[in-house]
Design an enzyme around this catalytic site. Structure first.
Site, PDB file in Angstrom:
ATOM      1  CB  CYS A   1      -2.809   7.371   0.130  1.00 17.66           C
ATOM      2  SG  CYS A   1      -1.273   6.491   0.405  1.00 17.66           S
TER       3      CYS A   1
ATOM      4  CB  CYS B   1      -0.861   6.353  -2.759  1.00 19.33           C
ATOM      5  SG  CYS B   1      -1.468   5.213  -1.507  1.00 19.33           S
TER       6      CYS B   1
END
Length: 107
Positions: free
Chosen positions: A31, A34
């Site tokens: 991600c 993230c």
């Protein structure tokens, strides 16, 4: 205090059951957002608010039972718990929203 990784469902239940508010970062290695917000989350955990809140992270791919129980569908998702109850959620890599939630419960 830093950020502690949750490595089991049992540890998760123990962490969220306390009276101290706890914020958990649900993230994934693949991600991009993230990876962008993770250093910010880590930096905040090392400030004085880290004494008032528990800071944890859960890899959604490694801990599917936790992810499914909470219905996590987007990464990153930050969830605040107190006394075993989910009391707030911040979805997405928005530093301002994350800081607002941390300030709200770490005051």
């Amino acid at each position: 205090m830093g950020v502690t990784e949750i490595k089991s469902f049992e540890q998760f239940k123990e962490v969220i059951g306390g009276s101290k508010p706890t914020i958990i970062d649900f993230w994934a290695t693949w991600c991009g957002p993230c990876k962008m917000i993770s250093p910010i989350f880590e930096k905040i955990s090392d400030t004085p608010v880290g004494e008032k809140l528990g800071f944890y992270k859960v890899d959604v791919d490694d801990q599917e039972q936790i992810t499914q129980e909470l219905g996590i569908r987007a990464m990153p998702t930050f969830v605040v718990f107190k006394d075993g109850d989910k009391i707030d959620t911040v979805v997405g890599a928005d530093p301002a929203k994350l800081q607002a939630a941390i300030s709200k419960y770490g005051a």
